[in-house]
Write an enzyme that holds these catalytic residues in place. Structure first.
Site, PDB file in Angstrom:
ATOM      1  N   GLY A 138      32.291  30.861  53.796  1.00  0.00           N
ATOM      2  CA  GLY A 138      33.144  31.805  53.246  1.00  0.00           C
ATOM      3  C   GLY A 138      34.326  31.984  54.135  1.00  0.00           C
TER       4      GLY A 138
ATOM      5  N   ARG B 172      31.088  25.652  49.833  1.00  0.00           N
ATOM      6  CA  ARG B 172      29.471  25.535  50.528  1.00  0.00           C
ATOM      7  C   ARG B 172      29.117  24.184  49.808  1.00  0.00           C
ATOM      8  NH1 ARG B 172      29.959  31.665  49.505  1.00  0.00           N
ATOM      9  NH2 ARG B 172      30.285  32.364  51.527  1.00  0.00           N
TER      10      ARG B 172
ATOM     11  N   ASP C  46      27.268  29.833  60.151  1.00  0.00           N
ATOM     12  CA  ASP C  46      26.046  29.051  60.725  1.00  0.00           C
ATOM     13  C   ASP C  46      25.618  27.889  59.707  1.00  0.00           C
ATOM     14  OD1 ASP C  46      25.148  30.777  58.707  1.00  0.00           O
ATOM     15  OD2 ASP C  46      23.629  31.849  59.767  1.00  0.00           O
ATOM     16  N   GLY C  47      26.043  28.116  58.439  1.00  0.00           N
ATOM     17  CA  GLY C  47      25.971  26.967  57.395  1.00  0.00           C
ATOM     18  C   GLY C  47      26.817  25.850  57.800  1.00  0.00           C
TER      19      GLY C  47
ATOM     20  N   THR D 101      33.669  33.849  60.929  1.00  0.00           N
ATOM     21  CA  THR D 101      32.964  34.630  59.807  1.00  0.00           C
ATOM     22  C   THR D 101      33.217  36.193  59.983  1.00  0.00           C
ATOM     23  OG1 THR D 101      30.689  35.376  58.813  1.00  0.00           O
ATOM     24  CG2 THR D 101      30.681  34.523  60.954  1.00  0.00           C
ATOM     25  N   ILE D 102      33.615  36.929  58.787  1.00  0.00           N
ATOM     26  CA  ILE D 102      33.792  38.204  58.867  1.00  0.00           C
ATOM     27  C   ILE D 102      32.332  38.907  59.051  1.00  0.00           C
ATOM     28  CG2 ILE D 102      35.766  38.177  57.219  1.00  0.00           C
ATOM     29  CD1 ILE D 102      33.793  39.662  55.351  1.00  0.00           C
ATOM     30  N   ASP D 103      31.337  38.362  58.875  1.00  0.00           N
ATOM     31  CA  ASP D 103      29.986  38.859  59.277  1.00  0.00           C
ATOM     32  C   ASP D 103      29.685  38.961  60.691  1.00  0.00           C
ATOM     33  OD1 ASP D 103      29.707  38.592  56.231  1.00  0.00           O
ATOM     34  OD2 ASP D 103      28.257  36.906  56.774  1.00  0.00           O
TER      35      ASP D 103
ATOM     36  N   ASP E 119      27.882  37.277  62.655  1.00  0.00           N
ATOM     37  CA  ASP E 119      26.337  37.257  62.656  1.00  0.00           C
ATOM     38  C   ASP E 119      25.918  35.977  63.385  1.00  0.00           C
ATOM     39  OD1 ASP E 119      27.196  35.664  60.626  1.00  0.00           O
ATOM     40  OD2 ASP E 119      25.628  35.917  59.584  1.00  0.00           O
TER      41      ASP E 119
ATOM     42  N   ARG F 165      26.538  39.926  54.483  1.00  0.00           N
ATOM     43  CA  ARG F 165      25.365  39.111  53.888  1.00  0.00           C
ATOM     44  C   ARG F 165      24.260  39.860  54.457  1.00  0.00           C
ATOM     45  NH1 ARG F 165      25.535  33.886  51.988  1.00  0.00           N
ATOM     46  NH2 ARG F 165      27.614  33.725  52.438  1.00  0.00           N
TER      47      ARG F 165
ATOM     48  N   ALA G 146      31.597  57.833  59.906  1.00  0.00           N
ATOM     49  CA  ALA G 146      30.818  58.076  58.972  1.00  0.00           C
ATOM     50  C   ALA G 146      29.599  59.182  59.054  1.00  0.00           C
ATOM     51  CB  ALA G 146      30.217  56.693  58.262  1.00  0.00           C
TER      52      ALA G 146
ATOM     53  N   GLU H 284      25.828  45.585  52.809  1.00  0.00           N
ATOM     54  CA  GLU H 284      25.417  44.995  51.547  1.00  0.00           C
ATOM     55  C   GLU H 284      23.758  44.512  51.689  1.00  0.00           C
ATOM     56  OE1 GLU H 284      27.665  41.462  49.977  1.00  0.00           O
ATOM     57  OE2 GLU H 284      27.638  40.614  52.262  1.00  0.00           O
TER      58      GLU H 284
HETATM   59  O1  F6P Z   1      29.685  34.981  54.946  1.00  0.00           O
HETATM   60  C1  F6P Z   1      30.800  35.858  54.540  1.00  0.00           C
HETATM   61  C2  F6P Z   1      30.549  36.642  53.270  1.00  0.00           C
HETATM   62  O2  F6P Z   1      31.919  37.297  52.728  1.00  0.00           O
HETATM   63  C3  F6P Z   1      29.283  37.540  53.348  1.00  0.00           C
HETATM   64  O3  F6P Z   1      29.658  38.795  53.793  1.00  0.00           O
HETATM   65  C4  F6P Z   1      29.064  37.727  51.629  1.00  0.00           C
HETATM   66  O4  F6P Z   1      27.980  38.057  51.487  1.00  0.00           O
HETATM   67  C5  F6P Z   1      29.466  36.492  51.291  1.00  0.00           C
HETATM   68  O5  F6P Z   1      30.224  35.740  52.147  1.00  0.00           O
HETATM   69  C6  F6P Z   1      29.970  36.487  49.842  1.00  0.00           C
HETATM   70  O6  F6P Z   1      30.307  35.045  49.437  1.00  0.00           O
HETATM   71  P1  F6P Z   1      30.956  34.614  48.217  1.00  0.00           P
HETATM   72  O7  F6P Z   1      32.150  34.299  48.633  1.00  0.00           O
HETATM   73  O8  F6P Z   1      30.518  33.459  47.733  1.00  0.00           O
HETATM   74  O9  F6P Z   1      30.803  35.755  47.041  1.00  0.00           O
END
Ligand code: F6P
Length: 323
Positions: free
Chosen positions: A13, A74, A105-106, A127-129, A131, A173, A188, A225
């Site tokens: 991503g 990917r 990580d991928g 990665t924006i996650d 993680d 993710r 929140a 999510e």
């Molecule tokens: O890993 C980054 C991310 O934006 C996650 O937050 C999200 O679940 C996923 O990629 C979405 O992937 P795609 O761009 O394939 O919809």
């Protein structure tokens, strides 16, 4: 080992700040008199030989651009034995002495496979996650978090006017780092993250009731999510209490836009360090941050670590939402 020619790729991503990292790799390479090639569409470009020569001109005015000028993918083919062999052949054919792989990580697992086949690879976390276990900081998280915060601030204006409940789904993710950070930043009413099992009554309904009891008339529920869909949470709230929540899925909006200064500067430092590491003959490593310093770890070690939501964030959230 003398390094004369390197490649750089972005994979997985996209994340705002990837271009700043690519730019830094190119500029650092040129500083050392090394040729630099951009590998397009992640590992797919390495398999098919889709490379472009990069220099100061080709990366100018990219430090402030979101997305990735190298495109991303990917790659399914790269997960196969045959795909990896093709990629190694491209590296040998083009005389690439090293590769900088920018992603999550991928991307790192792909880099490890290349490294095991004798290609020198250094990874940069993006990665924006946020993680990635071995690093406190990943390129793109800061921008994505600020984008989500700005969107939710806007949402709050209309929720407040109509005295409504909003359920906002944030990316991440399987991880809740982005949701937790954003939830704290927007104040929140409740934040749901996959790392914490949800007790719906206690974690959502009770918090709304308490807020209402304290005189509040609008409520902001932030959902990672990975914790389930905002739509499901909203309908459960509707069933449990006399509210008609509105649902907002921020989605890919969070991945785009102008990178923050923090993402640009850290990406620039990480790109520089990656090239310096290739020059030192290092391979199979991830540039990362620990305790506010830049360092590096072996890919195997980095992928094996556990990344947990900080206790302080959980404690602060409880205090902020428990009144
Ligand atoms: O890993 C980054 C991310 O934006 C996650 O937050 C999200 O679940 C996923 O990629 C979405 O992937 P795609 O761009 O394939 O919809």
């Amino acid at each position: 080992m003398s390094v004369k020619r390197i490649g750089v790729l972005t994979s997985g991503g996209d994340a705002p700040g990837m271009n700043a990292a690519v730019r830094s790799v190119v500029r650092t390479a040129m500083f050392h008199g090394i040729e630099c090639y951009g590998i397009r569409r992640g590992y797919n470009g390495l398999i098919s030989g889709d490379l472009i020569r990069l220099d100061e001109k080709s990366i100018s005015h990219t430090i402030n651009r979101g997305g990735t000028i190298l495109y991303t993918a990917r790659s399914k083919e790269f997960m196969t034995e045959e795909g990896q062999q093709k990629a190694v052949s491209t590296c040998k054919f083009l005389g690439l002495d090293g590769i900088v792989a920018i992603g999550g990580d991928g991307t790192f697992r792909g880099a490890r496979a290349l490294s095991k086949r004798g290609v020198n690879v250094i990874c940069i976390p993006a990665t924006i996650d946020n993680d990635i276990s071995c690093t406190n900081y990943s390129i793109g998280f800061d921008t994505a978090a600020n984008t989500a915060i700005e969107c939710i601030d806007r949402l709050r204006d209309t929720m407040q006017s109509h005295e409504r409940c909003s359920v906002v789904e944030v990316m991440g993710r399987n991880a809740g780092f982005l949701a937790m950070y954003v939830g704290l930043a927007v104040g929140a009413t409740a934040v749901l993250v996959p790392e914490k099992p949800i007790d719906f009554e206690k974690d959502v309904i009770e918090k709304i009731r308490r807020a209402r009891f304290n005189g509040f008339t609008h409520y902001m529920i932030v959902v990672a999510e990975g914790s389930g869909s905002a739509a499901d949470i909203a309908s459960k709230i509707k069933e449990a209490i006399d509210l008609d929540p509105r649902v907002t899925v921020l989605g890919h909006i969070q991945r785009g836009g102008v990178p923050t200064g923090r993402d640009r500067v850290n990406a620039t430092k990480m790109g520089y360090l990656a090239v310096e590491m290739l020059l030192q003959g290092k391979t199979n490593r991830i540039v990362c941050t620990k305790d506010g310093h830049f360092t590096d770890v072996a890919i195997d070690d980095g992928l094996g670590m556990e990344r947990r939501i900080q206790d302080i964030e959980v404690e602060v959230l409880a205090a902020m939402t428990g009144v």
